[in-house]
Design an enzyme around this catalytic site. Structure first.
Site, PDB file in Angstrom:
ATOM      1  N   CYS A 384      71.870 -41.910  -8.645  1.00 40.54           N
ATOM      2  CA  CYS A 384      71.048 -42.672  -9.587  1.00 40.54           C
ATOM      3  C   CYS A 384      69.716 -41.962  -9.824  1.00 40.54           C
ATOM      4  O   CYS A 384      69.698 -40.928 -10.489  1.00 40.54           O
ATOM      5  CB  CYS A 384      70.905 -44.117  -9.119  1.00 40.54           C
ATOM      6  SG  CYS A 384      70.622 -45.234 -10.503  1.00 40.54           S
ATOM      7  N   HIS A 510      76.405 -45.843  -8.589  1.00 37.73           N
ATOM      8  CA  HIS A 510      76.227 -45.982  -7.137  1.00 37.73           C
ATOM      9  C   HIS A 510      77.584 -45.980  -6.430  1.00 37.73           C
ATOM     10  O   HIS A 510      78.140 -47.047  -6.179  1.00 37.73           O
ATOM     11  CB  HIS A 510      75.505 -47.297  -6.814  1.00 37.73           C
ATOM     12  CG  HIS A 510      74.084 -47.312  -7.229  1.00 37.73           C
ATOM     13  ND1 HIS A 510      73.049 -46.982  -6.386  1.00 37.73           N
ATOM     14  CD2 HIS A 510      73.511 -47.605  -8.415  1.00 37.73           C
ATOM     15  CE1 HIS A 510      71.897 -47.066  -7.026  1.00 37.73           C
ATOM     16  NE2 HIS A 510      72.158 -47.447  -8.268  1.00 37.73           N
ATOM     17  N   GLU A 512      78.185 -45.512  -3.443  1.00 32.69           N
ATOM     18  CA  GLU A 512      78.095 -46.072  -2.088  1.00 32.69           C
ATOM     19  C   GLU A 512      78.539 -47.528  -2.021  1.00 32.69           C
ATOM     20  O   GLU A 512      79.024 -47.985  -0.994  1.00 32.69           O
ATOM     21  CB  GLU A 512      76.668 -45.923  -1.535  1.00 32.69           C
ATOM     22  CG  GLU A 512      75.574 -46.775  -2.188  1.00 32.69           C
ATOM     23  CD  GLU A 512      74.947 -46.165  -3.432  1.00 32.69           C
ATOM     24  OE1 GLU A 512      75.585 -45.304  -4.070  1.00 32.69           O
ATOM     25  OE2 GLU A 512      73.831 -46.571  -3.785  1.00 32.69           O
TER      26      GLU A 512
HETATM   27  N1  GLN Z   1      64.717 -46.040 -11.636  1.00 30.86           N
HETATM   28  C1  GLN Z   1      65.872 -45.472 -12.234  1.00 30.86           C
HETATM   29  C2  GLN Z   1      66.377 -46.300 -13.394  1.00 30.86           C
HETATM   30  O1  GLN Z   1      66.069 -47.449 -13.502  1.00 30.86           O
HETATM   31  C3  GLN Z   1      66.968 -45.276 -11.217  1.00 30.86           C
HETATM   32  C4  GLN Z   1      67.476 -46.553 -10.621  1.00 30.86           C
HETATM   33  C5  GLN Z   1      68.217 -46.363  -9.321  1.00 30.86           C
HETATM   34  O2  GLN Z   1      68.096 -45.336  -8.658  1.00 30.86           O
HETATM   35  N2  GLN Z   1      68.969 -47.380  -8.920  1.00 30.86           N
HETATM   36  O3  GLN Z   1      67.108 -45.815 -14.204  1.00 30.86           O
END
Ligand code: GLN
Length: 534
Positions: A384, A510, A512
């Site tokens: 992410c 994600h 995970e």
């Molecule tokens: N802050 C980034 C976004 O909102 C990544 C979010 C995250 O790592 N879950 O796109």
């Protein structure tokens, strides 16, 4: 339709006794005996969901495939059971009140005074029954967050008391988890805190059916008998939960303690078949007898609290076992990484992960970390925000795009290579408004990710507002960073790779969240494999 049976899990004496793990372990055993089981968590705080909570408060926010931002215990439930959870599996006091207040505004209460009893407790009961109502589950385990005696958990305990009365003791049982401390000075295990905790539960109208005692030392027969006698439970229903080296051993321990059989008997259910735990035990064996070992650095900004990256740590445990490898994960604070020290801080690792996150704090440390992994051919996995940092680093240092950044950090960036998603531009509220939950991703055949998944199309969970800016797509491709996973509907870039690098994968989603004991996530498995080879 068969009647659904309910098991409530409460906790006493202290918090953090591991109600979530006990619930998940019991569910695992019941599932292994052939029952369909789900687990629900009731959280007594007033936030509508944990999505707006800083990870330092309650650890990671776990995202379900239906896009609910939930308590991290749901992660344990999925990792143990291999069955997806949903919004209904996590209810907070905030959500209960929100729904009662909405009903009041609609006039549903027909002019009545709206009160904790019966309106809040009715809403709690409705939420509990909702999970069991779809006909999918024979047993619902509901874990009540917090500790008995807390002011805020009172309405939940009252709802449980009423449900027990309504459904009858064969359809509804209560398991109470407590601590039996060991006093080194006298060399004794002490049962008084457990007795007090059960008294407290009795004051609130509930006689527990089963007691699970957390302990550092084996319980003597005498301790078990004493607890049974003074807490008014059967001797066989006092269960020892001794500290173990891995949470994944708890189901096996609970089986030895016959927690599953005791529970089934009390619920008037047959023992089912002998629990099929072969695959589980094989995983445990591999976990405890690794052939290789790798050192992986996880760079993030919430590293002081290991729970903030719970699902990532667990995914590495699953992927480690799948590779018969001990994964030693070191958390490094991204704020502590700078131009002067990054080589030294990141030296000696077989692989590097840049973690998810929000906001500007520590961002340059993360970008430096990517640079180090990229230029030294160290296996790199960006998740992410970690993927977004990889894109920024590549733009700045390979493509020469000075001032490349994410508009999350610098809204006026000269090269906004990561930018706010179009649908996010009109969003003003913070709670539950990110791009959340499962979306499809098409994967380029032959890419590193494809080699892990062996599939052209996958579904992964998300939690973000910013995305790869497709205006730069061709430039990145020409410069050697390959967008090799995309969402077919929106064209959103889900995966980037650097094919000339040993193993460099950044994912907008994600992975995970969907790694489980019996289904370790292919990207984590592939990444660990690359670390071993290095
Ligand atoms: N802050 C980034 C976004 O909102 C990544 C979010 C995250 O790592 N879950 O796109």
């Amino acid at each position: 339709m068969t009647e659904v049976k309910y098991i409530f899990v409460t906790g006493g004496v202290t918090s953090s006794l591991g109600k979530g793990i006990i619930s998940a372990s019991l569910a695992k055993l019941l599932q292994a005996r052939g029952y369909s089981v789900t687990i629900q968590k009731l959280d007594p705080y007033i936030n509508v969901d944990p999505g707006t909570l800083n990870p330092y408060e309650h650890g990671e926010c776990y995202v379900t495939s239906d896009g609910a931002e939930t308590d991290l215990d749901l992660g344990h439930y999925e990792r143990f059971l291999n069955v997806p959870t949903s919004q209904a599996n996590n209810v907070t006091t905030g959500r209960i009140y929100q729904s009662v207040i909405n009903k009041e505004r609609r006039g549903d209460y027909l002019g009545k005074t709206v009160q904790v009893i019966p309106h809040i407790t009715d809403e709690i009961k409705r939420s509990i029954k909702l999970v069991g109502s779809g006909g999918k589950f024979e047993i619902v385990i509901t874990e009540i967050g917090g500790t008995v005696g807390d002011i805020e958990s009172l309405p939940y305990i009252e709802a449980v008391r009423q449900l027990r009365w309504e459904l009858g003791p064969h359809n509804c049982i209560v398991i109470h988890l407590t601590l039996v401390p060991f006093l080194h000075a006298s060399g004794e295990l002490k049962t008084k805190p457990t007795q007090h905790s059960v008294k407290m539960l009795l004051e609130e109208g509930i006689q527990p059916d089963v007691l699970v005692l957390r302990t550092e030392h084996s319980l003597t027969e005498d301790v078990r008998r004493k607890v049974a006698l003074f807490c008014n439970v059967e001797a066989g229903a006092v269960v020892e939960s001794i500290d173990v080296s891995t949470i994944y051993e708890v189901p096996v321990r609970m089986q030895q303690e016959m927690l599953d059989l005791t529970v089934l008997r009390k619920l008037g259910l047959s023992p089912g078949h002998d629990p099929a735990l072969d695959e589980w035990k094989e995983f445990l064996y591999k976990l405890k007898n690794p052939v290789h070992s790798v050192n992986i650095a996880l760079v993030g900004k919430y590293v002081e609290l290991a729970d903030a990256y719970k699902s990532i740590s667990e995914a590495f445990i699953h992927a480690g076992a799948a590779n018969e490898t001990a994964v030693n994960l070191t958390f490094i604070h991204s704020e502590e990484i700078d131009e002067e020290n990054y080589r030294e801080k990141l030296a000696g690792y077989d692989g590097i992960v840049v973690a998810p996150g929000f906001g500007s704090r520590g961002i340059e440390g993360k970008i430096l970390t990517v640079n180090h992994a990229r230029t030294n051919d160290i296996p790199f996995f960006g998740i992410c925000l970690g993927m977004q940092c990889a894109v920024i680093e590549y733009a700045r240092n390979v493509m020469g795009l000075d001032g490349a950044h994410s508009t999350e950090i610098n809204p006026k960036a000269k090269h906004p290579v990561i930018d706010l998603m179009e649908e996010q531009k009109s969003v003003t509220e913070k709670g539950g408004t990110m791009r959340l939950g499962s979306y499809n991703c098409e994967i380029l055949h032959g890419s590193e990710s494809w080699k892990c998944y062996r599939k052209e199309e996958v579904t992964e969970r998300h939690r973000h507002r910013y995305e790869f800016n497709n205006k730069y797509l061709a430039d990145f491709r020409n410069a050697g960073m390959l967008p090799c996973g995309t969402n077919p509907q929106s064209g959103l870039v889900e995966i980037v790779e650097i094919p000339s690098h040993r193993w460099f994968v950044g994912v907008q989603f994600h992975p995970e969240y969907s790694s489980t004991v019996l289904r370790p996530h292919p990207l984590f498995v592939g990444f660990v494999k690359a670390c071993i080879k290095k």
